[in-house]
Scaffold this motif. Structure first.
Motif, PDB file in Angstrom:
ATOM      1  N   ALA A 293      -0.250  11.877 -43.593  1.00 19.73           N
ATOM      2  CA  ALA A 293       0.580  12.920 -44.413  1.00 19.73           C
ATOM      3  C   ALA A 293       2.095  12.897 -43.473  1.00 19.73           C
ATOM      4  O   ALA A 293       3.013  13.211 -43.927  1.00 19.73           O
ATOM      5  N   ARG A 294       1.846  12.398 -42.496  1.00 18.32           N
ATOM      6  CA  ARG A 294       3.342  12.045 -41.632  1.00 18.32           C
ATOM      7  C   ARG A 294       3.653  10.529 -41.926  1.00 18.32           C
ATOM      8  O   ARG A 294       4.992  10.301 -41.989  1.00 18.32           O
ATOM      9  N   SER A 295       3.159   9.618 -42.001  1.00 19.81           N
ATOM     10  CA  SER A 295       3.482   8.233 -41.823  1.00 19.81           C
ATOM     11  C   SER A 295       2.239   7.345 -42.403  1.00 19.81           C
ATOM     12  O   SER A 295       1.152   7.659 -42.058  1.00 19.81           O
ATOM     13  N   LEU A 296       2.482   6.415 -42.900  1.00 21.66           N
ATOM     14  CA  LEU A 296       1.807   5.161 -43.512  1.00 21.66           C
ATOM     15  C   LEU A 296       1.592   3.933 -42.515  1.00 21.66           C
ATOM     16  O   LEU A 296       0.759   3.200 -42.652  1.00 21.66           O
ATOM     17  N   GLU A 297       2.249   4.174 -41.409  1.00 22.31           N
ATOM     18  CA  GLU A 297       2.305   3.393 -40.104  1.00 22.31           C
ATOM     19  C   GLU A 297       0.862   3.100 -39.621  1.00 22.31           C
ATOM     20  O   GLU A 297       0.544   1.914 -39.211  1.00 22.31           O
ATOM     21  N   LEU A 317      -1.248   1.899 -49.521  1.00 21.81           N
ATOM     22  CA  LEU A 317      -0.013   1.728 -49.079  1.00 21.81           C
ATOM     23  C   LEU A 317       1.289   2.049 -50.109  1.00 21.81           C
ATOM     24  O   LEU A 317       2.115   2.219 -49.687  1.00 21.81           O
ATOM     25  N   THR A 318       0.878   2.054 -51.573  1.00 23.66           N
ATOM     26  CA  THR A 318       1.750   2.224 -52.656  1.00 23.66           C
ATOM     27  C   THR A 318       1.474   3.332 -53.555  1.00 23.66           C
ATOM     28  O   THR A 318       2.558   3.677 -54.143  1.00 23.66           O
ATOM     29  N   ALA A 319       0.405   3.839 -53.454  1.00 21.95           N
ATOM     30  CA  ALA A 319      -0.079   4.673 -54.383  1.00 21.95           C
ATOM     31  C   ALA A 319      -0.703   5.901 -53.587  1.00 21.95           C
ATOM     32  O   ALA A 319      -1.696   6.271 -53.962  1.00 21.95           O
ATOM     33  N   ASN A 320      -0.392   6.243 -52.228  1.00 22.48           N
ATOM     34  CA  ASN A 320      -0.980   6.995 -51.662  1.00 22.48           C
ATOM     35  C   ASN A 320      -0.722   8.506 -51.682  1.00 22.48           C
ATOM     36  O   ASN A 320       0.394   9.045 -51.186  1.00 22.48           O
ATOM     37  N   ASN A 321      -1.466   9.147 -52.299  1.00 21.69           N
ATOM     38  CA  ASN A 321      -1.175  10.775 -52.536  1.00 21.69           C
ATOM     39  C   ASN A 321      -0.869  11.596 -51.137  1.00 21.69           C
ATOM     40  O   ASN A 321      -0.185  12.718 -51.108  1.00 21.69           O
ATOM     41  N   TYR A 322      -1.778  11.213 -50.205  1.00 23.88           N
ATOM     42  CA  TYR A 322      -1.735  11.996 -49.175  1.00 23.88           C
ATOM     43  C   TYR A 322      -0.354  11.874 -48.400  1.00 23.88           C
ATOM     44  O   TYR A 322       0.260  12.979 -47.822  1.00 23.88           O
ATOM     45  N   ASN A 323       0.423  10.650 -48.614  1.00 24.62           N
ATOM     46  CA  ASN A 323       1.518  10.519 -48.106  1.00 24.62           C
ATOM     47  C   ASN A 323       2.510  11.257 -49.156  1.00 24.62           C
ATOM     48  O   ASN A 323       3.632  12.013 -48.689  1.00 24.62           O
ATOM     49  N   LYS A 324       2.479  10.850 -50.302  1.00 28.83           N
ATOM     50  CA  LYS A 324       3.795  11.202 -51.136  1.00 28.83           C
ATOM     51  C   LYS A 324       3.755  12.518 -51.492  1.00 28.83           C
ATOM     52  O   LYS A 324       4.996  12.983 -51.620  1.00 28.83           O
ATOM     53  N   ASN A 325       2.643  13.360 -51.377  1.00 31.92           N
ATOM     54  CA  ASN A 325       2.791  14.625 -51.569  1.00 31.92           C
ATOM     55  C   ASN A 325       2.921  15.597 -50.603  1.00 31.92           C
ATOM     56  O   ASN A 325       2.634  17.125 -50.562  1.00 31.92           O
ATOM     57  N   ALA A 326       3.005  15.179 -49.290  1.00 33.40           N
ATOM     58  CA  ALA A 326       3.051  15.958 -47.967  1.00 33.40           C
ATOM     59  C   ALA A 326       4.101  16.405 -47.873  1.00 33.40           C
ATOM     60  O   ALA A 326       5.407  16.040 -48.238  1.00 33.40           O
ATOM     61  N   THR A 327       4.114  17.494 -47.273  1.00 31.85           N
ATOM     62  CA  THR A 327       5.381  18.262 -46.555  1.00 31.85           C
ATOM     63  C   THR A 327       4.919  18.623 -45.065  1.00 31.85           C
ATOM     64  O   THR A 327       4.060  18.366 -44.721  1.00 31.85           O
ATOM     65  N   GLU A 329       4.863  21.216 -43.676  1.00 33.68           N
ATOM     66  CA  GLU A 329       3.886  22.421 -43.649  1.00 33.68           C
ATOM     67  C   GLU A 329       2.305  21.831 -43.852  1.00 33.68           C
ATOM     68  O   GLU A 329       1.417  22.089 -43.038  1.00 33.68           O
ATOM     69  N   THR A 330       2.260  20.951 -44.925  1.00 30.77           N
ATOM     70  CA  THR A 330       0.849  20.536 -44.922  1.00 30.77           C
ATOM     71  C   THR A 330       0.596  19.797 -43.960  1.00 30.77           C
ATOM     72  O   THR A 330      -0.769  19.671 -43.732  1.00 30.77           O
ATOM     73  N   ALA A 331       1.399  18.635 -43.380  1.00 29.28           N
ATOM     74  CA  ALA A 331       0.999  17.813 -42.390  1.00 29.28           C
ATOM     75  C   ALA A 331       0.720  19.013 -41.307  1.00 29.28           C
ATOM     76  O   ALA A 331      -0.281  18.399 -40.383  1.00 29.28           O
ATOM     77  N   ALA A 332       1.372  19.943 -40.946  1.00 32.56           N
ATOM     78  CA  ALA A 332       0.976  20.636 -39.788  1.00 32.56           C
ATOM     79  C   ALA A 332      -0.496  21.449 -40.254  1.00 32.56           C
ATOM     80  O   ALA A 332      -1.191  21.510 -39.315  1.00 32.56           O
TER      81      ALA A 332
END
Length: 479
Positions: A293-297, A317-327, A329-332
């Motif tokens: 949610a914070r980074s794909l690193e 790495l290119t179609a990761n919805n956990y990362n793309k849709n994260a804010t 607030e959601t990461a926290a």
């Protein structure tokens, strides 16, 4: 948690129980006639898992074919001797929640696509057995998964024992869908006839259909595992109908908590305990989701990514919805869920609710085989002892599956699914990673062989990834 693709089976398959209908341990002299391999491991410390604290020091374990013949018995004259001094022998590990990739995972191929896109069964299974995982439960099996199982059973592939669940959902779309009680019962009967071992209930089932599915499965001798349907929001206690066997994720509870407090964890544990509903928390899944949610690193830098099929690497790495849709607030919120799940495991342990280890392997970042060691460590962090953590991935899992007479502990007459470790996992759970070798249904894979298998897999994945435009391939796949 993630989009799943489904295929309805049209053929009949042999159920799990028949897959285990192997003959008893060979009688004296039979090993010469059948050619069964005879191995004796001397001076090894055996973590039997038969009872708390049961460790046999400097024991001798004899294996004939795919069975444990004896412990501290006579060594047959034709036995191959393995020195186990200073090593630790334990049961093979069981992952109660995986999603094995098949060609159907990304939908049908176009004529222009090349065979290299296929998921090779051995390459799918290599990271699993290399990590001492000798049984996995696929919680959304398809026709192709049955094919993988047959390849393993016929000896064409070195792989774990496969336990297969049919997933039933509600609403519309693809897969086994039921929106009435009768539709649910019919799908359970179909799954039983097709040879599935378990029924998985999913999030969009309505209350009536969910209740009928659990009831019908019990009548047919199938256990039920899965999600708590969304229809029970605000009335969680009604989800605990008789014979609902296991909740497949800790987050199935956290989505019913507004405050993610310890009081809620205790309340959920009491509901599960009263209904004898077990828990597979899949702690590692939410840990990985929170990272992404914070980074794909975290994925890019993972030392296990090399063992993942290039198509999946690209998807993660290119179609990761956990990362793309994260804010932010959601990461926290995901971070809070991770901490709540630790509280949940502790509360369930204190309430006496059985816990089994599962990973949800297939979720981005969660690499089959390797992830189970992550899960064992997280269970210890959540409050289990190393021995309890091992139990969750061995005999406890085998008991829930109803195959504890075959696997799950180190005892004579049981199948030789075993892991040999260089150091004691009871003092440090991280020692489950220090694998000297694995017996997979009696077939011995030493450290050198495991290293060779993993190295070859890594090289092939790298070569395939570099050869094609994987990002373009993913974007062109059917949605």
């Amino acid at each position: 948690m993630k989009q799943l693709h489904f295929i309805i089976l049209a053929l009949l398959f042999i159920p799990l129980s028949k897959g285990y209908s192997q003959s008893a341990t060979p009688k004296k002299g039979q090993e010469q006639k059948t050619g069964a391999q005879v191995i004796a491991i001397r001076n090894v410390n055996v973590i039997t898992m038969t009872s708390p604290g049961s460790v046999l020091s400097n024991a001798t374990v004899v294996i004939i074919g795919n069975r444990i013949e004896s412990i501290n018995g006579t060594i047959p004259a034709n036995a191959k001797i393995m020195e186990g001094k200073g090593k630790w022998l334990m049961p093979g590990l069981i992952d109660m929640h995986v999603h094995l990739p098949t060609d159907a995972y990304f939908g049908p191929k176009s004529p222009a696509q090349v065979p290299d896109f296929s998921f090779d069964t051995q390459e799918t299974m290599t990271p699993i057995v290399a990590n001492g995982v000798t049984t996995v439960v696929d919680l959304n099996a398809t026709m192709e998964t049955f094919g993988q199982k047959k390849e393993i059973e016929k000896g064409h592939v070195i792989g774990p024992r496969l336990v297969l669940a049919a997933l039933i959902n509600g609403g519309s779309g693809q897969g086994r869908l039921a929106n009435t009680a009768e539709e649910g019962r019919v799908l359970v009967r179909n799954a039983k006839a097709e040879g599935y071992d378990l029924i998985k209930v999913y999030s969009k089932l309505n209350v009536e259909t969910y209740t009928a599915i659990v009831d019908e499965a019990n009548k047919l001798g199938l256990k039920t595992v899965g999600h708590i349907p969304n229809a029970f929001q605000g009335k969680l206690e009604q989800a605990f109908v008789p014979h609902f066997g296991m909740v497949a994720h800790a987050e199935e509870y956290s989505k019913h908590s507004d405050s993610l407090t310890n009081e809620d964890a205790i309340k959920f544990a009491k509901l599960a305990k009263a209904n004898d509903t077990w828990l597979s928390p899949t702690l590692t899944t939410m840990v990985w989701i929170a990272k992404q949610a914070r980074s794909l690193e975290s994925i890019k830098n993972s030392n296990t990514l090399q063992y993942v099929h290039p198509l999946l690497q690209s998807k993660w790495l290119t179609a990761n919805n956990y990362n793309k849709n994260a804010t932010p607030e959601t990461a926290a919120y995901f971070d809070k869920m991770v901490e709540f799940h630790f509280q949940l495991v502790k509360a369930f342990k204190e309430a006496g609710v059985p816990i089994v280890a599962g990973t949800d392997a297939g979720v981005s970042g969660v690499v089959a085989g390797f992830a189970l060691h992550d899960e064992l460590e997280l269970l210890v962090k959540a409050g289990l002892t190393p021995e309890e953590s091992l139990y969750s991935a061995t005999l406890a899992a085998a008991k829930w599956l109803g195959i504890d007479k075959l696997i799950g502990s180190v005892e004579p007459k049981k199948l030789a699914d075993l892991v040999l470790l260089d150091e004691n996992p009871l003092t440090d759970i991280k020692n489950t990673r220090k694998i000297a070798g694995v017996f997979v249904n009696g077939k011995w894979l030493d450290k050198a062989k495991i290293s060779e298998m993993l190295s070859g897999l890594s090289k092939r994945n790298t070569a395939s990834r570099d050869m094609f435009d994987w990002k373009k391939t993913i974007s062109n796949r059917p949605k």
